[in-house]
Structure formats: C-alpha cells, structure tokens
Design a protein around this motif. Sequence first.
Motif, PDB file in Angstrom:
ATOM      1  N   ALA A 282     -12.986  50.233  25.385  1.00  0.00           N
ATOM      2  CA  ALA A 282     -12.533  49.995  26.757  1.00  0.00           C
ATOM      3  C   ALA A 282     -11.013  50.065  26.854  1.00  0.00           C
ATOM      4  O   ALA A 282     -10.465  50.584  27.836  1.00  0.00           O
ATOM      5  CB  ALA A 282     -13.038  48.637  27.242  1.00  0.00           C
ATOM      6  N   LEU A 283     -10.309  49.560  25.843  1.00  0.00           N
ATOM      7  CA  LEU A 283      -8.848  49.621  25.852  1.00  0.00           C
ATOM      8  C   LEU A 283      -8.348  51.039  25.580  1.00  0.00           C
ATOM      9  O   LEU A 283      -7.411  51.517  26.233  1.00  0.00           O
ATOM     10  CB  LEU A 283      -8.280  48.657  24.813  1.00  0.00           C
ATOM     11  N   SER A 284      -8.961  51.717  24.624  1.00  0.00           N
ATOM     12  CA  SER A 284      -8.480  53.061  24.287  1.00  0.00           C
ATOM     13  C   SER A 284      -8.675  54.027  25.445  1.00  0.00           C
ATOM     14  O   SER A 284      -7.880  54.947  25.636  1.00  0.00           O
ATOM     15  CB  SER A 284      -9.187  53.582  23.036  1.00  0.00           C
ATOM     16  N   ARG A 285      -9.722  53.831  26.232  1.00  0.00           N
ATOM     17  CA  ARG A 285      -9.912  54.678  27.408  1.00  0.00           C
ATOM     18  C   ARG A 285      -8.777  54.513  28.403  1.00  0.00           C
ATOM     19  O   ARG A 285      -8.530  55.403  29.220  1.00  0.00           O
ATOM     20  CB  ARG A 285     -11.252  54.342  28.079  1.00  0.00           C
ATOM     21  N   ARG A 286      -8.096  53.387  28.341  1.00  0.00           N
ATOM     22  CA  ARG A 286      -6.956  53.137  29.213  1.00  0.00           C
ATOM     23  C   ARG A 286      -5.635  53.512  28.549  1.00  0.00           C
ATOM     24  O   ARG A 286      -4.571  53.180  29.065  1.00  0.00           O
ATOM     25  CB  ARG A 286      -6.950  51.662  29.631  1.00  0.00           C
ATOM     26  N   GLY A 287      -5.713  54.161  27.396  1.00  0.00           N
ATOM     27  CA  GLY A 287      -4.511  54.636  26.731  1.00  0.00           C
ATOM     28  C   GLY A 287      -3.894  53.676  25.744  1.00  0.00           C
ATOM     29  O   GLY A 287      -2.774  53.900  25.284  1.00  0.00           O
ATOM     30  N   TRP A 288      -4.613  52.606  25.374  1.00  0.00           N
ATOM     31  CA  TRP A 288      -4.068  51.631  24.443  1.00  0.00           C
ATOM     32  C   TRP A 288      -4.198  52.118  23.004  1.00  0.00           C
ATOM     33  O   TRP A 288      -5.109  52.869  22.655  1.00  0.00           O
ATOM     34  CB  TRP A 288      -4.801  50.295  24.586  1.00  0.00           C
ATOM     35  N   ASP A 289      -3.280  51.638  22.176  1.00  0.00           N
ATOM     36  CA  ASP A 289      -3.304  51.866  20.731  1.00  0.00           C
ATOM     37  C   ASP A 289      -3.980  50.651  20.099  1.00  0.00           C
ATOM     38  O   ASP A 289      -3.481  49.527  20.224  1.00  0.00           O
ATOM     39  CB  ASP A 289      -1.871  52.024  20.227  1.00  0.00           C
ATOM     40  N   VAL A 290      -5.120  50.861  19.426  1.00  0.00           N
ATOM     41  CA  VAL A 290      -5.949  49.742  18.980  1.00  0.00           C
ATOM     42  C   VAL A 290      -6.182  49.809  17.475  1.00  0.00           C
ATOM     43  O   VAL A 290      -6.494  50.869  16.924  1.00  0.00           O
ATOM     44  CB  VAL A 290      -7.314  49.742  19.706  1.00  0.00           C
ATOM     45  N   THR A 291      -6.027  48.653  16.828  1.00  0.00           N
ATOM     46  CA  THR A 291      -6.408  48.476  15.427  1.00  0.00           C
ATOM     47  C   THR A 291      -7.512  47.425  15.371  1.00  0.00           C
ATOM     48  O   THR A 291      -7.379  46.355  15.971  1.00  0.00           O
ATOM     49  CB  THR A 291      -5.217  48.010  14.573  1.00  0.00           C
ATOM     50  N   VAL A 292      -8.597  47.735  14.679  1.00  0.00           N
ATOM     51  CA  VAL A 292      -9.733  46.820  14.551  1.00  0.00           C
ATOM     52  C   VAL A 292      -9.786  46.318  13.110  1.00  0.00           C
ATOM     53  O   VAL A 292      -9.712  47.111  12.162  1.00  0.00           O
ATOM     54  CB  VAL A 292     -11.053  47.520  14.922  1.00  0.00           C
TER      55      VAL A 292
END
Length: 660
Positions: A282-292
């Motif tokens: 959901a965040l990456s679809r909004r252009g966020w850079d995500v580390t899990v």
Amino acid sequence: MASATDSPAGFRPLDPAPLTLRDGSPWCARYGDVYYSPGEGAQESAQVFLAANGLPERWRDGERFTVGETGFGTGLNFLLTWDLWRSRPGRGWLHYLSTELHPFTPPDMARLMGALPAGLRRLGEQLLAQYPEPVSGYHRLVFPDDRVSLTLLFGDATETLAGCHARVDAWYLDGFAPARNPGLWNEALYAQLARLTPPGGTLASFTAAGHVRRGLEAAGFRIVRQPGFGAKRERITGVCESLPQSVDVRPPWLRWPEGADVSERRAAVIGAGLAGTSTALALSRRGWDVTVLDSGPGPAAGASGNPAGIIMAHLSADHGVVSRFTLQAAEFAWRWIESVAACGHPIPRDRCGALWLADGERLRLRLDRIAERLALPHTLMQRVDAPQAAELAGVPLTLGGLYLPRAGWVDPSALCRGQLEAASARLVTGVQVSSLRRTGDAWHVLDANGKSVVEAPQVVLANGLGLPALHPGIETRPLRGQLGIMSPAPSTQGLRRILCYEGYVTPATPAGHVFGATYVRGDTGTDLRAGEHARNLSDLARVWPAALSNGAPANAGRAAVRYNAAGRLPLVGPLPRMDAFEAAYADLHHGRSWDHYPDAPCLPGVYATLAHGSRGLTTTPLAAEVLASLMHGDPLPLSLDLVEALHTARERVRQLKRRP
C-alpha cells in the motif's frame, strides 16, 4: 462524552435503483428525472463538472487531488474524470469520493457500461470488475496502474459525508434536480461540503436554484452563476473561502498528525506476514521507499505461513463495528488480491463460497437472528436448510445455516510473497527487533544486541505482538492455533464450499483439505499436539461424518501463534506516547466536551497494524489501505467511527471513560 463506537449502528438496507431507459437514456422513475441529458451526457459532464472545476490544470503539480461527488449514478462523471487523468495525469494520485443512496446493482451497471463509447467502455469494464454489491457503507476500489482510487459512499449523502475524513479539492454537485430530490439539497449537506473543503477548493453544479446558492454561500462558498449547458439557462460554480466556523468532528484521540512530507516517505515495516507485506504494498503504490524486516528466514514465517486461510465477513445480527468492518474488509480483500495476482504473482485461491453451519443450538439461534435482521443481498448471504446446504456443498450434510457466496480460501504465504514482490520492497530477514531509538528526525530499528539494522523516518509495527515496551497499556494477546491437513479421498473430493462451524474445512487446496483450528489463549508453543488434532477431528466429524469414513488422517498439520486484542478487531493507526496520552485524557470519565482535550500525543512517525488474530486474510488489506492513507495524507477508506473502532489505544480510552 460518548463516541460513535459505544453502540452498534445497526444494518440499513439500501433500495437499489432499477435500470429504466427512456429514449435510450437512463431514467429514474423515483425522482422523475434523467441521469444525464439524452445524447449529450458526456459533453455536459465535461463542461459542467470537469472544466468548471479547472480540470485537468489544477491537478497537474499536486501530490494528490481529490474529487468529491454527490450522486454516483451511472458512474459517467467518474469515468470521464478517470479518462482525463489517464491522458493528462497529475504527479500523484487521483482520489474520487462519491455518495449514492440508490446504487445500481452490478448486473444493471454492466448494462450501462456496455452502452458506453469504446474508450470509456474499457474503463467501465475495469470499474465493473470491482463494483460492489448495494450495501451501505464505504467501498474503496483501487486502480494502481493509473494511480486512481474510487471510494463509493453508499447511503444518505449527508450521513456518509459526516463520517468522512478527506480534503476535497473539487466537488461535482450532481444528483437529481432540487425540485425533484429535495432530500439531498439542504443545509446539513452544505455544512459537510464546507467541512471537507480547504480554502480555495471549488464546486460546480448543473443547478442554479436560489435556495441552493444561498445555502452554499451561508456555508462559506463564494458562488457564481454561469451560462447553462444546452437548454438549461444557468448553472453555478463556487470557491471555498476561509471557514473559521469549521469544526473537527473527530474525538481528540483520533486527531492524528497529518501525512508525511515528501522527504519523510521512507518506512521500515517490522513483520513480513500478511499485515507487513500488505502495508509495504500500500505504501509502495504511493511512491514510498519501504524496507521490511522479519525474525524468520523469509516472508510468512509465522501464522501467515499456513497452507490456506479463509476470507469471510464475521457477521452479527446487530451489525456492529466488527460486522461492518469485516464485511467491508472481506470485499476489499478480494479486490486487493486480484490486483496483486494481475501483476503476475501466482496466488492459489478459490472464491468458492462458504456454508456457515448451525453447529449447536447456540449457533443456530445466532444464525437465525442474523438471517432475520441482516437483509443483505442474496449475492452476499442466503439462508439455507440442510438439503440446500448439502446440494451447495456437494457432500452429505445434516445441518442448515447461512450460505456466503463471496467467501473463499487463499494461500496466505503466496499472497505475502506476491505483495512483497509487487511492492519491490527490500526484505531483511533473521532480525529479532528489540526496540526503536529516535535520533533527530529518524528512527533506528535495533536488533537484540542493540545494533541499528535500518533507519527510517516512519516505522510500522506489523509483527502481531508489537513492541510492548514501546506501547505500555496497549496489549496484544497470544492465541495458539493448530490446523490439520487431509489428503483428498473419494468421500471428500466432492466438497465444493468451505464448511464453517466451531471450526472449518476447505475444499481441496494444493496442500489438501485444510481443517481446524484450535484456539489456546496465552500459549505461544508451535509444536503439533495430539490432543488438539483429536479436537479438530472431533469437530469435523460432528458436522461431516463422511469426511473420516476412510479413517482419521495423521497429525500432519501446522501450529502457529496469532495475536488478538480486546474488541475482536485489529489495532490500526498511529501509536500514542502512552505517558502523555494517559495524562491528556485522565479525566475522560468526567464527560467534558471534546474541545477540553488536546490532540492525540503520538510517537512521531510510528504506526501499527497488529492483532489481526485468525482473520488476517480478511482484515490486513483494508487495514493496510487505512494505514497508508493516514501516513500519506489521503482520504480514508472507512468512516471515522470504524477508524475509531480500530484505534490502537481504544481499550485504554474505554477504561479512561469508565474510571470511577
């Protein structure tokens, strides 16, 4: 002061609009009016609504642009706006909110889409693939390839907008003529429009009725009369001016920080199960850079690694917050999963329907009450007797109950992998997160040795348990669950539906028939236990004796630990600074007005999606959309009373209200 979640809202059935054509154009007999001008609907909408609101120029440079509409009707205005966005898009997302008291059913909407011009028809087919059943509440549809979301607010416009949290940049005031539909055009509606519109926001309408102009002006809009379209003499446009009288309708503990700035759109998500991977997407679809990050060797190492799980609403006769949330969440989950699968990620699944069987007198009475009070469309729920249940199931059954045609099973581990791949998120495994440390404007995620593993301005706890030292007073409770796996046999391979009772059993999945599961409170063991296996078999034999006609299967299932919270709902939203939270709201039990209290003191940039229990497949996608909307500053996909019901500190708020 009591909040909206202190009592159930009850079920409000909708009266769908029947599709009637007059001279080839949609006609509403209820209001004696057309949905749009015959032969000129698209041209009229483009001039009266889109161009009159300055589109597409106004959305060109913004991070997001939100359109609000009163009266979704045939969906024409939305499709035209979407089509314009595709040809001349903005930099961010287009969010479209639309109310509708009398929605068309999906079959009638399909007829309408089939009559559209070829260009719009292709978009109409995408809309149809997600278009919901006519059930009151919020329904979010996401079209990630075009960065477009549509939130349908089915119900009375004033009431649904009263629960809305958004900043609407442009309004299409549609609906039928004020003289024919006076229930829509009133001061209460205009007040909601003003509440949701920032200064400089605009509106446009086909009507120029005097009482409409005066009502909008009194609410804070500067109204200008414009030449009408075609034979209509006048229409109006408007601009929202400063609104000092605007009131924040949220209780103070729901007044969270606004969305993150562009420079802060990096997030560390702790947990690579269903909650964490859906949030990452959901965040990456909004252009966020995500580390899990996850403590296991890969995604879905915990309870999300079960071979199959069920997506199904948890309905109740009073249709309280659990029933309402899970009904909306289940429908959203299927739309979400199809969007992940469309990216090329294989996800074993079957929307085969479920039979909720009356297993015992207590459950029979409960199902009877649900059937009597919850007038859902037959496409969502049907009451069935034992012969009907057996025919639907494809196997011998002696119990009736409720048939839920839109339920089904999914492989959760495949979904986790698909979400992670679709998000293009970095995955760090084998890390046991112990705590967070704030340095400047960023959080350091620390491992068991106190070493910083990753740094980010925003952190999401999605690991079931959370970090208890970080949120004292917000408790998640462990629930051990053991399921069994049974190879298909001649006596079982005919099963076509999920059977739900005190347990459940699926039709044949790639792993076999999955059945179970136990609930052992406070137990964190993951070993397979003969006693729990025997209990699962006993429950199965009680409702479907033929399943074990070839003998009991070996204890070859899986055990895992889920976490839940008080109220039978997940914990979703910003995490409060609990010491400051306690101090701010210590005297809630006095019942003072909300303006007596400060906004919620929150840990900057720390959010949670925890305690999804055994319903993670159903609840995590919509929870992820709620969380990403909060973090990004987008319109929320749920009404505020449901957002409050998910509040991370809801149980503490309840206790503070009751403190003697």
